[in-house]
Design a protein around this motif. Sequence first.
Motif, PDB file in Angstrom:
ATOM      1  N   GLN A  25       0.834  -1.200   0.000  1.00  0.00           N
ATOM      2  CA  GLN A  25       0.000   0.000   0.000  1.00  0.00           C
ATOM      3  C   GLN A  25       0.870   1.251   0.000  1.00  0.00           C
ATOM      4  O   GLN A  25       0.520   2.258  -0.595  1.00  0.00           O
ATOM      5  N   TRP A  26       2.011   1.183   0.667  1.00  0.00           N
ATOM      6  CA  TRP A  26       2.941   2.304   0.646  1.00  0.00           C
ATOM      7  C   TRP A  26       3.915   2.147  -0.511  1.00  0.00           C
ATOM      8  O   TRP A  26       4.364   1.056  -0.813  1.00  0.00           O
ATOM      9  N   ALA A  27       4.276   3.252  -1.127  1.00  0.00           N
ATOM     10  CA  ALA A  27       5.339   3.226  -2.128  1.00  0.00           C
ATOM     11  C   ALA A  27       6.683   3.333  -1.416  1.00  0.00           C
ATOM     12  O   ALA A  27       6.786   3.941  -0.365  1.00  0.00           O
ATOM     13  N   ASP A  28       7.695   2.736  -2.004  1.00  0.00           N
ATOM     14  CA  ASP A  28       9.033   2.857  -1.448  1.00  0.00           C
ATOM     15  C   ASP A  28       9.440   4.325  -1.394  1.00  0.00           C
ATOM     16  O   ASP A  28       9.127   5.100  -2.280  1.00  0.00           O
ATOM     17  N   VAL A 113       0.550   6.558  -1.225  1.00  0.00           N
ATOM     18  CA  VAL A 113      -0.364   5.457  -0.974  1.00  0.00           C
ATOM     19  C   VAL A 113      -0.873   4.917  -2.302  1.00  0.00           C
ATOM     20  O   VAL A 113      -1.287   5.686  -3.180  1.00  0.00           O
ATOM     21  N   CYS A 114      -0.834   3.602  -2.464  1.00  0.00           N
ATOM     22  CA  CYS A 114      -1.344   2.969  -3.681  1.00  0.00           C
ATOM     23  C   CYS A 114      -2.857   3.101  -3.719  1.00  0.00           C
ATOM     24  O   CYS A 114      -3.556   2.711  -2.779  1.00  0.00           O
ATOM     25  N   TRP A 130      -2.386   4.040  -9.073  1.00  0.00           N
ATOM     26  CA  TRP A 130      -1.476   5.166  -8.950  1.00  0.00           C
ATOM     27  C   TRP A 130      -1.143   5.365  -7.481  1.00  0.00           C
ATOM     28  O   TRP A 130      -1.749   4.783  -6.597  1.00  0.00           O
ATOM     29  N   PHE A 131      -0.155   6.224  -7.239  1.00  0.00           N
ATOM     30  CA  PHE A 131       0.259   6.545  -5.876  1.00  0.00           C
ATOM     31  C   PHE A 131      -0.077   7.991  -5.568  1.00  0.00           C
ATOM     32  O   PHE A 131       0.280   8.902  -6.316  1.00  0.00           O
ATOM     33  N   LEU A 132      -0.777   8.171  -4.480  1.00  0.00           N
ATOM     34  CA  LEU A 132      -1.243   9.484  -4.068  1.00  0.00           C
ATOM     35  C   LEU A 132      -0.504   9.922  -2.811  1.00  0.00           C
ATOM     36  O   LEU A 132      -0.428   9.170  -1.844  1.00  0.00           O
TER      37      LEU A 132
END
Length: 298
Positions: A25-28, A113-114, A130-132
Motif C-alpha cells: 500500500q505504501w510506495a518505497d 499510498v497505492c 497510482w500513488f497518491l
Amino acid sequence: MLQHHHLLYLVLFVYSFLPPLITSQWADNHYAGTQFIFYNGTISGRFVHPPGQSSCPDYHLGPHALTSLFVGVNPPWDDNPFFFDLYHISSTDSLVNTYDSIYNLEFTTAAYVCMKYDQPCGVVEFMPYWFLPVEMVNLTDTKVERVSVGAETGYRVRGDEKTWVGDGTVINDLEVRIPGEDTWQEGCMGSLHYTWNSSIPFTYDMTFSNTTASATFFLNAPYGALTLQFSGDRADSRPHKWPFPAIGLNTSNPTKPTFTYSNGTAFSFVHDPYDERCIEDCAITDLGSQGEEVVIFS
C-alpha cells in the motif's frame, strides 16, 4: 515505506501466476522522492493489561532487529518541515509467518499510498493504479527542540494524537502477540491488533542526530497499554540494497531540523523523464506508477 501484513495462502497461489513484482500500500520512499537519514536498529516493548485484568502479567517484547527509522524531507507536496517513519515488519525472511512479538509496524508522517478508483489498493491489483501523496501527521503542532544527543547536537520531537491529520484513507496499525517465552493465561490477551487515530491516545518522543536516533511510541487502548522503544545508528547502505545518498543534518536552527547533501548542496527536486516516477519533485498530476500487476500485502 511499506505497510505489510500476513499474506494468505490464496495470495501466494495467485502470485505464483504473476510476474515477480511485489509492492504494498505504501510506495518505497525512493519512489516517493524523499531525502533521508536511515537509522538501523532494534525495537522492544512492554504491554500492560488493563486494570480489570490485574492478574495478567505484563508482556516484555523483543528486542527485535531489522527495525528502521527514516528522518528527512519529502518533496514540496508535504507541508511538514521534515518527515519521519518508524518501520518494522519482522526479523524473518518468510512472506507468511513472523516470529516477532511486534510486527506490521509503520508509523509515518506522510507517504505515497497505492490507490485504485479512489480506494486503497487491495491484495492484488491490475493497472490502472497510482500513488497518491497523503499526509498523516501535522508536525507543525509538535514540540521540536534542539538538544544534545550523546556527544552531538540533534533534535527532540514530541507529539500526540492531536497532531494526527490522517483522513482514514489508510489504516494505521500494528500487531502484537504474546512473546514465545510467556505462557498464555485464561482471560489474558494473546494477540492484539492496534490502530491509532486522532481519538485514540498515543504519544511519540524521538531524538536524532547525524549518527544515532531513538524513539518511544506509547499507545493506549481499552484492552491495554503498549510502549515501544527504538534505538539505532545511522547506516548509509544495506546488504543487497542500493546505497543511501550522503545526507547531512543541519542543526543551526533551534526549532527546525534541516537537511542537505553532506557536501552542503541543497536538494533539487526534479522529475525523472525515463520512468515517469518522482525522483524528488513532481506535480500531483505527474505522480504515478503503472504496471501490469501489483501484489499488495494486505
